[in-house]
Design a protein around this motif. Structure first.
Motif, PDB file in Angstrom:
ATOM      1  N   HIS A  44       0.557  -1.434  -0.402  1.00  0.00           N
ATOM      2  CA  HIS A  44      -0.097  -0.032   0.019  1.00  0.00           C
ATOM      3  C   HIS A  44       1.467   1.190   0.351  1.00  0.00           C
ATOM      4  O   HIS A  44       0.738   1.795  -0.890  1.00  0.00           O
ATOM      5  CB  HIS A  44      -0.506  -0.248   0.936  1.00  0.00           C
ATOM      6  CG  HIS A  44      -1.874   0.735   1.115  1.00  0.00           C
ATOM      7  ND1 HIS A  44      -1.146   2.142   1.304  1.00  0.00           N
ATOM      8  CD2 HIS A  44      -2.892   1.313   0.637  1.00  0.00           C
ATOM      9  CE1 HIS A  44      -2.636   3.364   2.046  1.00  0.00           C
ATOM     10  NE2 HIS A  44      -3.720   2.555   0.742  1.00  0.00           N
ATOM     11  N   ARG A  62      -4.323   0.005  -4.808  1.00  0.00           N
ATOM     12  CA  ARG A  62      -3.810   1.077  -3.599  1.00  0.00           C
ATOM     13  C   ARG A  62      -5.498   1.029  -3.116  1.00  0.00           C
ATOM     14  O   ARG A  62      -5.857   0.406  -1.483  1.00  0.00           O
ATOM     15  CB  ARG A  62      -3.541   2.274  -3.497  1.00  0.00           C
ATOM     16  CG  ARG A  62      -3.115   3.509  -2.376  1.00  0.00           C
ATOM     17  CD  ARG A  62      -3.376   4.397  -2.519  1.00  0.00           C
ATOM     18  NE  ARG A  62      -4.485   5.516  -3.499  1.00  0.00           N
ATOM     19  CZ  ARG A  62      -4.520   6.477  -3.880  1.00  0.00           C
ATOM     20  NH1 ARG A  62      -2.697   7.016  -3.607  1.00  0.00           N
ATOM     21  NH2 ARG A  62      -5.345   7.749  -4.668  1.00  0.00           N
ATOM     22  N   THR A  63      -6.800   1.566  -3.810  1.00  0.00           N
ATOM     23  CA  THR A  63      -7.715   1.423  -2.792  1.00  0.00           C
ATOM     24  C   THR A  63      -8.338   0.085  -2.871  1.00  0.00           C
ATOM     25  O   THR A  63      -8.778  -0.330  -1.744  1.00  0.00           O
ATOM     26  CB  THR A  63      -9.319   2.324  -4.106  1.00  0.00           C
ATOM     27  OG1 THR A  63      -8.064   3.121  -4.446  1.00  0.00           O
ATOM     28  CG2 THR A  63     -10.592   1.720  -3.349  1.00  0.00           C
ATOM     29  N   GLU A  64      -7.814  -1.276  -3.978  1.00  0.00           N
ATOM     30  CA  GLU A  64      -8.242  -2.842  -3.049  1.00  0.00           C
ATOM     31  C   GLU A  64      -7.244  -3.161  -1.930  1.00  0.00           C
ATOM     32  O   GLU A  64      -8.504  -3.389  -1.256  1.00  0.00           O
ATOM     33  CB  GLU A  64      -7.598  -3.609  -4.430  1.00  0.00           C
ATOM     34  CG  GLU A  64      -8.631  -3.391  -5.370  1.00  0.00           C
ATOM     35  CD  GLU A  64      -8.107  -4.637  -6.933  1.00  0.00           C
ATOM     36  OE1 GLU A  64      -7.611  -4.616  -6.566  1.00  0.00           O
ATOM     37  OE2 GLU A  64      -8.326  -3.788  -7.833  1.00  0.00           O
ATOM     38  N   ALA A  66      -6.072  -0.685   0.839  1.00  0.00           N
ATOM     39  CA  ALA A  66      -6.640  -0.275   2.014  1.00  0.00           C
ATOM     40  C   ALA A  66      -8.037  -1.454   2.089  1.00  0.00           C
ATOM     41  O   ALA A  66      -8.193  -1.030   3.752  1.00  0.00           O
ATOM     42  CB  ALA A  66      -7.062   0.595   1.537  1.00  0.00           C
ATOM     43  N   ASP A  67      -9.249  -1.647   1.682  1.00  0.00           N
ATOM     44  CA  ASP A  67     -10.172  -2.344   1.754  1.00  0.00           C
ATOM     45  C   ASP A  67      -9.920  -3.620   2.313  1.00  0.00           C
ATOM     46  O   ASP A  67     -10.477  -4.169   3.324  1.00  0.00           O
ATOM     47  CB  ASP A  67     -10.895  -2.547   0.274  1.00  0.00           C
ATOM     48  CG  ASP A  67     -11.413  -1.422   0.426  1.00  0.00           C
ATOM     49  OD1 ASP A  67     -11.634  -0.598   0.725  1.00  0.00           O
ATOM     50  OD2 ASP A  67     -12.125  -1.450  -1.142  1.00  0.00           O
ATOM     51  N   THR A  68      -8.678  -3.843   2.705  1.00  0.00           N
ATOM     52  CA  THR A  68      -8.547  -5.569   3.004  1.00  0.00           C
ATOM     53  C   THR A  68      -7.736  -4.702   4.801  1.00  0.00           C
ATOM     54  O   THR A  68      -7.733  -6.214   5.221  1.00  0.00           O
ATOM     55  CB  THR A  68      -7.783  -6.408   2.426  1.00  0.00           C
ATOM     56  OG1 THR A  68      -6.322  -5.450   1.796  1.00  0.00           O
ATOM     57  CG2 THR A  68      -7.912  -6.797   0.862  1.00  0.00           C
ATOM     58  N   SER A  70      -6.634  -3.110   8.061  1.00  0.00           N
ATOM     59  CA  SER A  70      -7.265  -2.430   9.523  1.00  0.00           C
ATOM     60  C   SER A  70      -6.868  -1.235   9.378  1.00  0.00           C
ATOM     61  O   SER A  70      -6.529  -0.394   8.909  1.00  0.00           O
ATOM     62  CB  SER A  70      -6.849  -3.352  11.040  1.00  0.00           C
ATOM     63  OG  SER A  70      -5.162  -2.911  11.131  1.00  0.00           O
ATOM     64  N   LYS A  71      -8.072  -0.414   9.776  1.00  0.00           N
ATOM     65  CA  LYS A  71      -7.238   1.077  10.760  1.00  0.00           C
ATOM     66  C   LYS A  71      -6.353   1.170  10.595  1.00  0.00           C
ATOM     67  O   LYS A  71      -5.714   2.008  10.447  1.00  0.00           O
ATOM     68  CB  LYS A  71      -8.724   1.349  11.776  1.00  0.00           C
ATOM     69  CG  LYS A  71     -10.108   1.431  11.239  1.00  0.00           C
ATOM     70  CD  LYS A  71     -10.871   1.841  12.018  1.00  0.00           C
ATOM     71  CE  LYS A  71     -12.151   2.470  11.543  1.00  0.00           C
ATOM     72  NZ  LYS A  71     -12.759   2.865  12.009  1.00  0.00           N
ATOM     73  N   LEU A  74      -3.854   1.040   7.741  1.00  0.00           N
ATOM     74  CA  LEU A  74      -4.173   1.371   6.705  1.00  0.00           C
ATOM     75  C   LEU A  74      -3.533   2.965   7.559  1.00  0.00           C
ATOM     76  O   LEU A  74      -2.567   3.301   6.247  1.00  0.00           O
ATOM     77  CB  LEU A  74      -5.295   2.252   6.607  1.00  0.00           C
ATOM     78  CG  LEU A  74      -6.116   2.777   5.747  1.00  0.00           C
ATOM     79  CD1 LEU A  74      -5.058   2.919   4.478  1.00  0.00           C
ATOM     80  CD2 LEU A  74      -6.906   2.956   5.113  1.00  0.00           C
TER      81      LEU A  74
END
Length: 88
Positions: A44, A62-64, A66-68, A70-71, A74
């Protein structure tokens, strides 16, 4: 396509500060575990930097990723990218 030999991520990134393609390849290296352990936080980070430099493929990946994450993961990836951008 030429193969890029990388001794370490930081070493390879030294010449990549303005080259989105090299930064994208760094993200792919970590995302796929090519010659290293899979590390989605690092992937990422590199995709984020490549996206900032104008790589649209990196922005999508990067978006894909980010969806996987944890906060906390990220937040770490974003912090690592920000630190790299500050140094380079």
């Amino acid at each position: 396509m030429a193969r890029i030999e990388m001794e370490s991520a930081d070493m390879a990134a030294l010449g990549a500060a303005s080259n989105a393609d090299i930064l994208f390849e760094m993200g792919m290296m970590y995302a796929t575990g090519r010659e290293c352990e899979i590390d989605m936080i690092a992937a990422h980070k590199w995709f984020n930097i490549a996206a900032i430099k104008g790589c649209t493929r990196a922005a999508m990946l990067r978006t894909e990723i980010a969806d996987t994450l944890s906060k906390n993961e990220l937040a770490r990836a974003l912090r690592d990218a920000r630190e790299w951008m500050t140094r380079h």
